[in-house]
Write a protein that holds these residues in place. Structure first.
Motif, mmCIF file in Angstrom:
data_model
loop_
_atom_site.group_PDB
_atom_site.id
_atom_site.type_symbol
_atom_site.label_atom_id
_atom_site.label_comp_id
_atom_site.label_asym_id
_atom_site.label_seq_id
_atom_site.Cartn_x
_atom_site.Cartn_y
_atom_site.Cartn_z
ATOM 1 N N THR A 274 -42.748 75.908 47.238
ATOM 2 C CA THR A 274 -44.369 75.673 48.228
ATOM 3 C C THR A 274 -44.812 74.200 48.285
ATOM 4 O OG1 THR A 274 -45.247 78.244 48.376
ATOM 5 C CG2 THR A 274 -46.796 76.288 49.918
ATOM 6 N N THR A 275 -44.783 73.813 47.314
ATOM 7 C CA THR A 275 -45.473 73.037 46.893
ATOM 8 C C THR A 275 -44.449 71.913 46.768
ATOM 9 O OG1 THR A 275 -46.818 73.577 45.375
ATOM 10 C CG2 THR A 275 -46.560 70.963 45.649
ATOM 11 N N THR A 276 -43.695 71.366 46.796
ATOM 12 C CA THR A 276 -42.246 71.126 46.951
ATOM 13 C C THR A 276 -41.754 70.205 48.451
ATOM 14 O OG1 THR A 276 -41.017 71.808 45.167
ATOM 15 C CG2 THR A 276 -40.103 70.854 46.544
ATOM 16 N N ARG A 277 -42.358 72.148 48.957
ATOM 17 C CA ARG A 277 -41.769 71.890 49.782
ATOM 18 C C ARG A 277 -42.602 70.912 51.298
ATOM 19 N NH1 ARG A 277 -40.073 77.828 52.059
ATOM 20 N NH2 ARG A 277 -37.790 77.870 51.551
ATOM 21 N N ARG A 278 -44.210 71.286 50.901
ATOM 22 C CA ARG A 278 -45.374 71.128 51.000
ATOM 23 C C ARG A 278 -45.216 68.481 50.992
ATOM 24 N NH1 ARG A 278 -50.654 74.206 49.361
ATOM 25 N NH2 ARG A 278 -49.840 75.731 51.177
ATOM 26 N N ARG A 279 -44.358 68.520 49.919
ATOM 27 C CA ARG A 279 -45.069 67.819 49.702
ATOM 28 C C ARG A 279 -42.862 66.673 49.857
ATOM 29 N NH1 ARG A 279 -45.637 67.240 42.988
ATOM 30 N NH2 ARG A 279 -48.281 67.702 43.541
ATOM 31 N N ARG A 280 -42.662 67.176 50.677
ATOM 32 C CA ARG A 280 -40.764 66.455 50.475
ATOM 33 C C ARG A 280 -41.131 66.166 52.836
ATOM 34 N NH1 ARG A 280 -36.173 70.872 52.200
ATOM 35 N NH2 ARG A 280 -36.972 71.533 49.703
ATOM 36 N N PRO A 281 -40.854 64.475 52.489
ATOM 37 C CA PRO A 281 -41.107 64.124 53.691
ATOM 38 C C PRO A 281 -40.732 64.545 54.742
ATOM 39 C CG PRO A 281 -40.510 62.578 51.878
ATOM 40 C CD PRO A 281 -40.140 64.261 51.537
ATOM 41 N N PRO A 282 -41.479 64.570 56.007
ATOM 42 C CA PRO A 282 -40.929 65.133 57.072
ATOM 43 C C PRO A 282 -39.992 64.917 57.884
ATOM 44 C CG PRO A 282 -42.474 63.946 57.409
ATOM 45 C CD PRO A 282 -42.281 64.160 56.412
ATOM 46 N N VAL A 283 -38.396 65.335 58.381
ATOM 47 C CA VAL A 283 -36.871 64.705 59.436
ATOM 48 C C VAL A 283 -37.529 63.951 59.746
ATOM 49 C CG1 VAL A 283 -35.255 65.178 59.815
ATOM 50 C CG2 VAL A 283 -36.604 66.985 58.420
ATOM 51 N N PRO A 284 -37.975 63.542 60.959
ATOM 52 C CA PRO A 284 -38.492 61.770 61.511
ATOM 53 C C PRO A 284 -39.018 60.657 60.421
ATOM 54 C CG PRO A 284 -39.623 64.104 62.482
ATOM 55 C CD PRO A 284 -39.722 64.402 61.169
ATOM 56 N N VAL A 285 -39.717 60.578 59.530
ATOM 57 C CA VAL A 285 -39.808 60.151 58.571
ATOM 58 C C VAL A 285 -38.344 59.547 58.254
ATOM 59 C CG1 VAL A 285 -40.603 59.292 56.471
ATOM 60 C CG2 VAL A 285 -41.469 60.143 58.462
ATOM 61 N N LEU A 286 -37.864 60.584 57.705
ATOM 62 C CA LEU A 286 -36.304 60.433 56.765
ATOM 63 C C LEU A 286 -35.269 59.402 57.979
ATOM 64 C CD1 LEU A 286 -36.199 64.052 54.779
ATOM 65 C CD2 LEU A 286 -36.422 61.430 53.919
ATOM 66 N N LEU A 287 -35.263 60.728 59.088
ATOM 67 C CA LEU A 287 -34.428 59.242 60.041
ATOM 68 C C LEU A 287 -34.701 58.299 60.964
ATOM 69 C CD1 LEU A 287 -33.871 62.771 62.708
ATOM 70 C CD2 LEU A 287 -32.096 61.908 60.701
ATOM 71 N N LEU A 288 -36.094 57.898 60.520
ATOM 72 C CA LEU A 288 -36.274 56.860 60.499
ATOM 73 C C LEU A 288 -36.210 55.390 59.888
ATOM 74 C CD1 LEU A 288 -39.753 56.907 62.791
ATOM 75 C CD2 LEU A 288 -37.341 56.497 63.453
ATOM 76 N N ILE A 289 -35.866 56.248 58.296
ATOM 77 C CA ILE A 289 -36.075 55.345 57.062
ATOM 78 C C ILE A 289 -34.534 53.894 57.399
ATOM 79 C CG2 ILE A 289 -35.189 55.203 54.762
ATOM 80 C CD1 ILE A 289 -37.264 57.698 54.516
ATOM 81 N N PRO A 290 -32.925 54.664 58.169
ATOM 82 C CA PRO A 290 -32.143 53.553 57.604
ATOM 83 C C PRO A 290 -32.814 52.660 59.500
ATOM 84 C CG PRO A 290 -31.379 55.697 58.145
ATOM 85 C CD PRO A 290 -32.881 55.738 57.896
ATOM 86 N N SER A 291 -33.409 52.863 60.192
ATOM 87 C CA SER A 291 -34.382 52.697 60.728
ATOM 88 C C SER A 291 -34.611 50.865 60.631
ATOM 89 C CB SER A 291 -34.209 52.750 62.367
ATOM 90 O OG SER A 291 -33.495 53.601 63.336
ATOM 91 N N VAL A 292 -35.801 51.443 59.768
ATOM 92 C CA VAL A 292 -36.105 50.506 59.601
ATOM 93 C C VAL A 292 -35.627 49.408 58.254
ATOM 94 C CG1 VAL A 292 -38.290 50.142 57.657
ATOM 95 C CG2 VAL A 292 -38.455 52.187 59.447
ATOM 96 N N VAL A 293 -35.215 49.984 57.695
ATOM 97 C CA VAL A 293 -34.166 49.320 57.069
ATOM 98 C C VAL A 293 -33.501 48.371 57.438
ATOM 99 C CG1 VAL A 293 -32.605 49.066 54.991
ATOM 100 C CG2 VAL A 293 -33.934 50.334 55.095
ATOM 101 N N PHE A 294 -32.646 48.174 59.244
ATOM 102 C CA PHE A 294 -32.269 47.815 59.222
ATOM 103 C C PHE A 294 -32.973 46.567 60.009
ATOM 104 C CE2 PHE A 294 -29.716 46.428 63.665
ATOM 105 C CZ PHE A 294 -28.575 46.271 63.539
ATOM 106 N N MET A 295 -33.725 47.140 60.829
ATOM 107 C CA MET A 295 -34.585 46.108 61.050
ATOM 108 C C MET A 295 -34.997 45.359 60.526
ATOM 109 S SD MET A 295 -34.499 46.901 64.484
ATOM 110 C CE MET A 295 -35.968 45.071 65.457
ATOM 111 N N THR A 296 -35.903 45.521 59.407
ATOM 112 C CA THR A 296 -36.264 45.081 58.392
ATOM 113 C C THR A 296 -35.367 43.502 57.881
ATOM 114 O OG1 THR A 296 -37.942 46.666 57.279
ATOM 115 C CG2 THR A 296 -37.713 44.375 56.127
#
Length: 291
Positions: free
Chosen positions: A7-29
């Protein structure tokens, strides 16, 4: 314990939308934020630290203010003409005349032509021995040096016509796509109640086309501010534009610092006009939505 750990691991895991945005953030940066930081550094940092020397050199250059005036004049004249032509052509296509598909493909041909090629095509038209003067001579009419440095109005006219031919097709495609999503039931209902063509256009079509027109307006304004190759091919530095001056300082004068300042001016104008468009159109939409 196992259940609690899971349960703790699931709570600490970043939400899926954040994971999907990471490539776009890196690309734009990598492609926007970092070059912007480098450009600001080139514009305002000298060998001895922060400086406004490059800004002063840009402002003192005799071509700077004419390039600002020419760019803004081209923007003010070109954008309304492009939207008027694109809207007229889209309305004609919506009426589905004979060979309408042929008209559409002919009108969007300039999309496949690069800026420089379009400039060279129109150079063959407006040059002293070009097609236009040859036609005038054939008709017994006086010829004219359209691209002469001494004739500012005709130089502006040549650049305007070339840009109008080259870039109106982009607005046309966006407007046609927007019109295809508007049901004809609204127009037919307005026609039944006696609305004229202009009333249907103003009160039925244009309000529903606002999102498409907004996108086209922002794109065309940004691209109009970046007009370079067409004017460069037709007039060189006789009709200076902001992006052309950026090229001159960077390539010919070998001064990337002043070039960076000019690029920031173009960026500021682009972002400023985009914000104004979004603000104005949003306010109108919200006002009309009130009961």
């Amino acid at each position: 314990m196992t259940t609690a750990t899971t349960t703790t691991t699931r709570r600490r895991r970043p939400p899926v939308p954040v994971l999907l945005l990471i490539p776009s953030v890196v690309f734009m940066t990598a492609l926007f934020l970092w070059p912007l930081v480098v450009g600001i550094g080139q514009a305002f940092l000298g060998e001895d630290g922060p400086t406004l020397e490059f800004v002063r050199r840009m402002v003192d250059d005799p071509h700077f203010w004419p390039s600002v005036g020419n760019t803004l004049l081209l923007l003010v004249v070109l954008i309304p003409l492009q939207f008027a032509f694109a809207l007229a052509m889209a309305l004609l296509l919506r009426a589905k005349p004979r060979f309408s598909q042929v008209y559409f493909y002919l009108w969007v041909v300039p999309l496949a032509v690069s800026d420089l090629c379009a400039g060279l095509v129109w150079l063959a038209v407006f040059t002293d021995q070009g097609y236009l003067n040859s036609l005038l001579d054939l008709l017994g009419l006086p010829t004219y040096p359209w691209l002469s440095f001494a004739s500012y109005p005709t130089m502006f006219l040549a650049v305007l016509v070339a840009e109008l031919w080259r870039a109106t097709s982009l607005v046309l495609v966006i407007v046609v796509a927007g019109m295809q999503s508007i049901p004809r039931d609204y127009e037919e209902a307005a026609e039944v109640f006696g609305a004229t063509f202009w009333q249907r256009l103003r009160h039925v079509l244009l309000p529903q086309l606002r999102p498409s027109l907004q996108v086209a307006l922002i794109l065309r304004t940004i691209l109009a501010l970046q007009t370079f190759a067409v004017a460069q091919a037709l007039t060189g530095r006789d009709f200076p534009l902001l992006v052309g001056e950026t090229y001159q300082w960077y390539n010919l004068l070998q001064n990337p610092n002043v070039s960076a300042v000019l690029a920031l001016v173009v960026l500021a104008l682009s972002m400023g006009t985009a914000v104004v468009y979004l603000r104005v159109l949003r306010d109108r939409t919200s006002t009309e939505a009130r009961p």
